[in-house]
Design a protein around this motif. Sequence first.
Motif, PDB file in Angstrom:
ATOM      1  N   VAL A 120      -3.861 -20.683   8.815  1.00 64.74           N
ATOM      2  CA  VAL A 120      -3.363 -21.276   7.572  1.00 64.74           C
ATOM      3  C   VAL A 120      -1.990 -21.887   7.850  1.00 64.74           C
ATOM      4  O   VAL A 120      -1.105 -21.216   8.396  1.00 64.74           O
ATOM      5  N   VAL A 121      -1.812 -23.139   7.481  1.00 64.10           N
ATOM      6  CA  VAL A 121      -0.534 -23.836   7.664  1.00 64.10           C
ATOM      7  C   VAL A 121       0.212 -23.829   6.338  1.00 64.10           C
ATOM      8  O   VAL A 121      -0.213 -24.444   5.364  1.00 64.10           O
ATOM      9  N   ALA A 122       1.321 -23.102   6.295  1.00 66.41           N
ATOM     10  CA  ALA A 122       2.140 -23.007   5.082  1.00 66.41           C
ATOM     11  C   ALA A 122       3.581 -23.334   5.448  1.00 66.41           C
ATOM     12  O   ALA A 122       4.500 -22.546   5.238  1.00 66.41           O
ATOM     13  N   THR A 123       3.778 -24.527   6.000  1.00 68.53           N
ATOM     14  CA  THR A 123       5.061 -24.901   6.593  1.00 68.53           C
ATOM     15  C   THR A 123       6.000 -25.637   5.652  1.00 68.53           C
ATOM     16  O   THR A 123       7.135 -25.940   6.026  1.00 68.53           O
ATOM     17  N   GLY A 124       5.554 -25.952   4.436  1.00 68.23           N
ATOM     18  CA  GLY A 124       6.453 -26.604   3.489  1.00 68.23           C
ATOM     19  C   GLY A 124       6.874 -27.983   3.934  1.00 68.23           C
ATOM     20  O   GLY A 124       6.175 -28.670   4.680  1.00 68.23           O
ATOM     21  N   PHE A 125       8.098 -28.397   3.507  1.00 65.76           N
ATOM     22  CA  PHE A 125       8.569 -29.737   3.857  1.00 65.76           C
ATOM     23  C   PHE A 125      10.092 -29.795   4.048  1.00 65.76           C
ATOM     24  O   PHE A 125      10.650 -30.859   4.318  1.00 65.76           O
ATOM     25  N   PHE A 126      10.783 -28.673   3.948  1.00 71.25           N
ATOM     26  CA  PHE A 126      12.232 -28.685   3.869  1.00 71.25           C
ATOM     27  C   PHE A 126      12.926 -28.914   5.214  1.00 71.25           C
ATOM     28  O   PHE A 126      14.123 -29.131   5.263  1.00 71.25           O
ATOM     29  N   ASP A 127      12.192 -28.881   6.315  1.00 66.22           N
ATOM     30  CA  ASP A 127      12.819 -28.972   7.633  1.00 66.22           C
ATOM     31  C   ASP A 127      13.033 -30.403   8.114  1.00 66.22           C
ATOM     32  O   ASP A 127      13.758 -30.622   9.084  1.00 66.22           O
ATOM     33  N   VAL A 128      12.390 -31.366   7.484  1.00 69.88           N
ATOM     34  CA  VAL A 128      12.479 -32.762   7.951  1.00 69.88           C
ATOM     35  C   VAL A 128      13.046 -33.629   6.829  1.00 69.88           C
ATOM     36  O   VAL A 128      12.335 -33.974   5.881  1.00 69.88           O
ATOM     37  N   PRO A 129      14.318 -33.999   6.892  1.00 72.18           N
ATOM     38  CA  PRO A 129      14.904 -34.830   5.828  1.00 72.18           C
ATOM     39  C   PRO A 129      14.446 -36.273   5.917  1.00 72.18           C
ATOM     40  O   PRO A 129      14.097 -36.774   7.002  1.00 72.18           O
ATOM     41  N   ASN A 130      14.447 -36.942   4.776  1.00 73.98           N
ATOM     42  CA  ASN A 130      14.220 -38.387   4.751  1.00 73.98           C
ATOM     43  C   ASN A 130      15.512 -39.065   5.198  1.00 73.98           C
ATOM     44  O   ASN A 130      16.534 -38.972   4.527  1.00 73.98           O
ATOM     45  N   LEU A 131      15.477 -39.712   6.326  1.00 74.98           N
ATOM     46  CA  LEU A 131      16.677 -40.303   6.892  1.00 74.98           C
ATOM     47  C   LEU A 131      17.040 -41.621   6.215  1.00 74.98           C
ATOM     48  O   LEU A 131      16.176 -42.333   5.689  1.00 74.98           O
ATOM     49  N   LEU A 132      18.319 -41.942   6.257  1.00 74.70           N
ATOM     50  CA  LEU A 132      18.782 -43.238   5.768  1.00 74.70           C
ATOM     51  C   LEU A 132      18.451 -44.337   6.764  1.00 74.70           C
ATOM     52  O   LEU A 132      18.338 -45.502   6.400  1.00 74.70           O
ATOM     53  N   ASN A 133      18.333 -43.941   8.038  1.00 78.16           N
ATOM     54  CA  ASN A 133      18.038 -44.881   9.131  1.00 78.16           C
ATOM     55  C   ASN A 133      19.062 -46.010   9.200  1.00 78.16           C
ATOM     56  O   ASN A 133      18.724 -47.199   9.193  1.00 78.16           O
ATOM     57  N   VAL A 134      20.331 -45.614   9.235  1.00 76.87           N
ATOM     58  CA  VAL A 134      21.421 -46.577   9.348  1.00 76.87           C
ATOM     59  C   VAL A 134      22.327 -46.166  10.504  1.00 76.87           C
ATOM     60  O   VAL A 134      22.377 -44.986  10.877  1.00 76.87           O
ATOM     61  N   PRO A 135      23.062 -47.112  11.079  1.00 75.87           N
ATOM     62  CA  PRO A 135      24.017 -46.759  12.141  1.00 75.87           C
ATOM     63  C   PRO A 135      25.046 -45.749  11.623  1.00 75.87           C
ATOM     64  O   PRO A 135      25.528 -45.866  10.501  1.00 75.87           O
ATOM     65  N   GLY A 136      25.333 -44.752  12.435  1.00 73.10           N
ATOM     66  CA  GLY A 136      26.330 -43.764  12.074  1.00 73.10           C
ATOM     67  C   GLY A 136      25.782 -42.537  11.379  1.00 73.10           C
ATOM     68  O   GLY A 136      26.538 -41.607  11.079  1.00 73.10           O
ATOM     69  N   GLU A 137      24.474 -42.501  11.124  1.00 73.24           N
ATOM     70  CA  GLU A 137      23.902 -41.343  10.432  1.00 73.24           C
ATOM     71  C   GLU A 137      23.997 -40.077  11.275  1.00 73.24           C
ATOM     72  O   GLU A 137      23.936 -38.959  10.743  1.00 73.24           O
ATOM     73  N   ASP A 138      24.173 -40.233  12.574  1.00 80.24           N
ATOM     74  CA  ASP A 138      24.285 -39.073  13.454  1.00 80.24           C
ATOM     75  C   ASP A 138      25.714 -38.544  13.562  1.00 80.24           C
ATOM     76  O   ASP A 138      25.966 -37.574  14.293  1.00 80.24           O
ATOM     77  N   LEU A 139      26.672 -39.125  12.836  1.00 81.64           N
ATOM     78  CA  LEU A 139      28.038 -38.629  12.858  1.00 81.64           C
ATOM     79  C   LEU A 139      28.105 -37.230  12.239  1.00 81.64           C
ATOM     80  O   LEU A 139      27.326 -36.901  11.343  1.00 81.64           O
ATOM     81  N   SER A 140      29.043 -36.425  12.681  1.00 78.73           N
ATOM     82  CA  SER A 140      29.161 -35.053  12.188  1.00 78.73           C
ATOM     83  C   SER A 140      29.555 -34.986  10.718  1.00 78.73           C
ATOM     84  O   SER A 140      29.371 -33.951  10.073  1.00 78.73           O
ATOM     85  N   LYS A 141      30.053 -36.058  10.154  1.00 78.91           N
ATOM     86  CA  LYS A 141      30.455 -36.093   8.743  1.00 78.91           C
ATOM     87  C   LYS A 141      29.254 -36.218   7.807  1.00 78.91           C
ATOM     88  O   LYS A 141      29.390 -36.101   6.592  1.00 78.91           O
TER      89      LYS A 141
END
Length: 334
Positions: A120-141
Amino acid sequence: MVDVVVIGAGPVGLTCGLEARRSNLEALIVEKGALVNSLMGYPLHMEFFSTPELLEIGGHPFPTLRYKPRRSEAIEYYRRVALREDLNIHLYERVLSVTGEDGAFRVNTTKGVIPCRKAVVATGFFDVPNLLNVPGEDLSKVTHYYSEPYPYTRQKVAVVGGKNSAAKAALECYRHGAEVTLIHRGEALSERIKYWIRPDLDNRIKEGSIKVHYQTTVTAIEPYRILLKGPNGTTAVENDFVLAMTGYRPDYDFLDTLGIEIQDDEFRTPYYDEETFESSRPGLYLAGTVCGGLKTSRWFIENGRFHAAQIIKHITTGEVAPLRLAERYWRTLE
């Protein structure tokens, strides 16, 4: 060989384990993180929108001092249920794949191989955010998970989104001394914002305490500013932190690894039988919020917990369990 392996130890996964045990099946729950791992990522002082009885599992009462329980109370409740029922749970063990076939599966994890008849797969959805897919999204801020307002005191904070999570984060950060700018791609805030939150946010926007940009998207994130594109073109806004409250999605890479088909609809809904919750792969079932695909508001703890009884009934007898009155009610709300 165990009868059932449940992937995910959230409230719905725990309910599947409880239902399996009460049907005299040997069940093992495997979780890549902590017990009720998704709840661990919720804001520290979050208040559930639901009342306690709607979050209960296994017939265990959920005692709380408030009309609506807090995150910490829910985590403690599910912990106590898991321990009292002595559920067999492997924590911090990631499932990598499920090989074999119905009746003779092999669940391959980071710690070994678990033979089982069903899964049974009960993994939800909270672990993968919808990304903005813009430059700088990987910044620590930048973060896609809001915890508490205190780190943002006297900081310029951009909150991206227009639903409940964004509204709560914006209000809490403002009240703890942040300079808040709310950025939303829609023409207005979501009608789904809870009725006790919406007037507060509307008034803070109206008085100018929280700035808002409608019909606007983030095009780039830089160390000390963000670039926005809106009705009046591109603008730069001074910024220290970005809270991207843009929602989450199921782990489609993992579902693909499991061989679960995805429907060709706007929500990328995983295929499953509406009555038994068996997926496109015989013997492999889906339970809880993962069933909704990108429509993450369709299933949640309150109605997802009912999936367990349908699944275990089908596993033990091959029959479809009759819908309980409570589940019929929730289905009318979809």
